[in-house]
Design a protein around this motif. Sequence first.
Motif, PDB file in Angstrom:
ATOM      1  N   ASP A  16      -8.509  98.769  11.852  1.00 22.81           N
ATOM      2  CA  ASP A  16      -7.361  98.106  11.579  1.00 22.81           C
ATOM      3  C   ASP A  16      -7.672  96.535  11.716  1.00 22.81           C
ATOM      4  O   ASP A  16      -7.872  96.161  12.532  1.00 22.81           O
ATOM      5  N   ASP A  47     -10.589 101.269   6.083  1.00 23.51           N
ATOM      6  CA  ASP A  47      -9.839 100.255   6.568  1.00 23.51           C
ATOM      7  C   ASP A  47      -8.242 100.607   6.140  1.00 23.51           C
ATOM      8  O   ASP A  47      -7.755 101.082   5.189  1.00 23.51           O
ATOM      9  N   GLU A  49      -4.130  99.459   6.714  1.00 17.08           N
ATOM     10  CA  GLU A  49      -3.193  98.532   7.046  1.00 17.08           C
ATOM     11  C   GLU A  49      -2.623  98.070   8.173  1.00 17.08           C
ATOM     12  O   GLU A  49      -2.267  97.177   8.850  1.00 17.08           O
ATOM     13  N   ILE A  50      -2.296  99.604   8.800  1.00 18.89           N
ATOM     14  CA  ILE A  50      -1.535  99.312   9.987  1.00 18.89           C
ATOM     15  C   ILE A  50      -1.818 100.366  11.024  1.00 18.89           C
ATOM     16  O   ILE A  50      -2.093 101.586  10.407  1.00 18.89           O
ATOM     17  N   SER A  51      -1.965 100.190  12.159  1.00 19.25           N
ATOM     18  CA  SER A  51      -2.183 101.185  13.154  1.00 19.25           C
ATOM     19  C   SER A  51      -1.253 101.151  14.228  1.00 19.25           C
ATOM     20  O   SER A  51      -0.173 100.085  14.407  1.00 19.25           O
ATOM     21  N   SER A  54      -1.100  97.461  15.785  1.00 13.02           N
ATOM     22  CA  SER A  54      -0.286  96.290  14.935  1.00 13.02           C
ATOM     23  C   SER A  54       1.126  96.756  14.441  1.00 13.02           C
ATOM     24  O   SER A  54       1.629  95.806  14.036  1.00 13.02           O
ATOM     25  N   HIS A  55       1.331  97.905  14.724  1.00 11.79           N
ATOM     26  CA  HIS A  55       2.890  98.523  14.193  1.00 11.79           C
ATOM     27  C   HIS A  55       3.877  97.742  15.208  1.00 11.79           C
ATOM     28  O   HIS A  55       3.840  97.933  16.437  1.00 11.79           O
TER      29      HIS A  55
END
Length: 82
Positions: A16, A47, A49-51, A54-55
């Motif tokens: 991420d 890669d 975008e969100i995990s 970061s969510h």
Amino acid sequence: MQQDKQPEYGPVVFRDRSAGYAFLTRSTATSDRTIEWDDGNTYPVIDVEISSESHPFYTGTARTVDSEGRIAKFERRFGEKE
């Protein structure tokens, strides 16, 4: 099951970039790009975008948008008509 129909299942690093977080797991996902992991081995990297790092739901930064209850909102919009 038929032989040789299952995809390769092996170690893959999911990264991420927005949170600077990466984790090593096993998956059938593949990638042409690689990364050298902490153990000195090279693994394919994917890669995302969100995990969970970061969510907004998992980080606790999610905002409550529905301040009015669902039932009250429904009754206001579709309440009894005269």
